[in-house]
Enzyme design. Structure first.
Site, mmCIF file in Angstrom:
data_model
loop_
_atom_site.group_PDB
_atom_site.id
_atom_site.type_symbol
_atom_site.label_atom_id
_atom_site.label_comp_id
_atom_site.label_asym_id
_atom_site.label_seq_id
_atom_site.Cartn_x
_atom_site.Cartn_y
_atom_site.Cartn_z
ATOM 1 N N ASP A 82 0.841 -1.187 0.000
ATOM 2 C CA ASP A 82 0.000 0.000 0.000
ATOM 3 C C ASP A 82 0.880 1.242 0.000
ATOM 4 O OD1 ASP A 82 -2.350 1.495 0.145
ATOM 5 O OD2 ASP A 82 -2.449 1.391 2.339
ATOM 6 N N HIS A 83 0.669 2.139 -0.939
ATOM 7 C CA HIS A 83 1.390 3.414 -1.011
ATOM 8 C C HIS A 83 2.906 3.247 -1.061
ATOM 9 C CE1 HIS A 83 -2.038 6.091 -0.713
ATOM 10 N NE2 HIS A 83 -2.528 5.316 0.244
ATOM 11 N N GLU A 134 -1.967 5.797 -8.811
ATOM 12 C CA GLU A 134 -2.983 6.742 -8.337
ATOM 13 C C GLU A 134 -2.906 8.042 -9.118
ATOM 14 O OE1 GLU A 134 -4.581 8.861 -4.204
ATOM 15 O OE2 GLU A 134 -3.134 7.222 -4.102
ATOM 16 N N HIS A 180 -7.866 9.838 3.774
ATOM 17 C CA HIS A 180 -7.117 8.934 4.651
ATOM 18 C C HIS A 180 -7.346 9.285 6.119
ATOM 19 C CE1 HIS A 180 -4.368 8.244 1.044
ATOM 20 N NE2 HIS A 180 -4.846 7.051 1.348
ATOM 21 N N HIS A 213 -9.167 4.523 -2.013
ATOM 22 C CA HIS A 213 -8.411 4.627 -0.770
ATOM 23 C C HIS A 213 -9.208 5.456 0.230
ATOM 24 C CE1 HIS A 213 -4.223 3.257 -1.978
ATOM 25 N NE2 HIS A 213 -4.918 3.157 -3.102
ATOM 26 N N SER A 216 -12.503 4.088 5.124
ATOM 27 C CA SER A 216 -13.042 3.667 6.417
ATOM 28 C C SER A 216 -14.266 4.516 6.755
ATOM 29 C CB SER A 216 -11.989 3.795 7.516
ATOM 30 O OG SER A 216 -11.024 2.759 7.412
ATOM 31 N N ASN A 256 -10.106 0.060 0.150
ATOM 32 C CA ASN A 256 -9.111 -0.043 1.213
ATOM 33 C C ASN A 256 -9.727 0.256 2.574
ATOM 34 O OD1 ASN A 256 -7.413 -0.349 -0.966
ATOM 35 N ND2 ASN A 256 -5.924 1.159 -0.283
ATOM 36 N N ILE A 257 -9.377 -0.556 3.562
ATOM 37 C CA ILE A 257 -9.900 -0.391 4.920
ATOM 38 C C ILE A 257 -8.756 -0.566 5.904
ATOM 39 C CG2 ILE A 257 -11.511 -1.275 6.654
ATOM 40 C CD1 ILE A 257 -13.183 -2.335 4.209
#
Length: 311
Positions: A82-83, A134, A180, A213, A216, A256-257
């Site tokens: 991730d990233h 991205e 994020h 992304h 949540s 993404n979580i």
């Protein structure tokens, strides 16, 4: 079953109108909770590792934890970076057993983003690894990703075809209003995803997997448990789950979580320690933390992702 790439699972998700959960892992309990929930519900799975996780738990430990999860389940699981901040980090993960990597050049000028994504894609594809990139920049803080609101920018749909054609990447993360971190919106602010941008990107890239992304939802149950047991988390609103489900029915194949997992784990630990202040065995309080993470992942698979029974 060995680790898989995301290529086949994304194709099935795109055609089936659901998304795959990409859950960030940092330790054994989180890996166990995620994979147990997915196994119970027969859901495909992406376990992803951030730069912060690699610093905390170390690359080899995390890879072996995921390999152990493969022995315990018969699930299709992809291991994803991730990233990834640069080519060298992506190369290290590709050479170190990951089946998928993200190169995050979103803060770079367009041509520089293309150059680094193309370099990673060429190296990864030679090794049978898939690549996510991205376009657009999400606000918020998550591990080494730190972007203030003024620097955030929506994805420009008119750029996506050129970017994908010139880089050869396999999936594309776009910025449509997610953020994020756990605390994205304060009370009074209304979260809003730009489905018009998502729809336009989907038209320009038919059949191509899109990634969200910062997705949540900051489920109130876990925030309330933390605050009721000594925590001091501000009120906040995450991304509404009905919006995420809508995205999962379209071109979004990966959601993404991370922050929700952290909140669930912390809620279980704080609740346990408040009820049993005499306990000092981590196996006791981490068991309760793990149970809440499993509960959360089960909820996401069934109610948000729609991936139950798709393994």
């Amino acid at each position: 079953m060995p680790l898989v790439t995301t290529k086949d699972m994304f194709q099935k998700a795109y055609d089936g109108g659901y998304a795959i959960g990409a859950f960030n892992v940092n330790n054994m309990e989180i890996v166990q909770a995620i994979t147990e929930a997915a196994a119970d519900l027969k859901s495909p799975l992406i376990l992803q590792v951030s730069a912060g996780a690699r610093k905390y738990a170390k690359h080899n430990y995390l890879v072996k934890l995921v390999e152990a999860a493969l022995l315990e389940t018969d699930l299709p699981i992809a291991l994803h970076l991730d990233h990834g901040a640069d080519f060298e980090i992506c190369k290290s993960c590709i050479d170190g057993g990951f089946t998928s990597v993200m190169i995050d050049g979103s803060s770079l000028p367009f041509e520089e983003n293309i150059a680094v994504a193309k370099k990673v894609a060429e190296y990864a594809h030679d090794k049978g690894v898939v690549v996510e990139a991205e376009l657009g920049t999400l606000a918020g803080i998550e591990d080494d990703v730190n972007v203030d609101a003024e620097s955030a920018s929506y994805t420009q749909p008119e750029q996506v075809e050129e970017f994908v054609d010139r880089t050869g990447v396999d999936s594309l993360a776009i910025a449509i209003g997610t953020s994020h971190g756990a605390f994205k919106f304060k009370p009074g602010q209304k979260p809003m995803l730009r489905f018009d941008i998502l729809d336009e990107v989907s038209k320009r890239l038919p059949g191509f997997p899109i990634v969200l992304h910062g997705a949540s939802s900051v489920i109130p149950k876990y925030v309330d448990i933390i605050n009721a047991n000594g925590g001091k988390l501000d009120d906040a609103i995450g991304i509404p789950e009905d919006m995420l489900r809508q995205a999962a029915r379209s071109a979004v194949c990966k959601i993404n979580i991370d922050s929700d997992l952290r909140l669930a784990l912390t809620a279980g630990i704080r609740e346990h320690m408040a009820a049993h202040p005499e306990h000092f065995d981590p196996r006791q309080y981490l068991t309760d933390g793990r149970a809440y993470v499993k509960e959360l992942v089960s909820h996401k698979i069934k109610e948000v992702l729609g991936s139950e029974g798709k393994a």
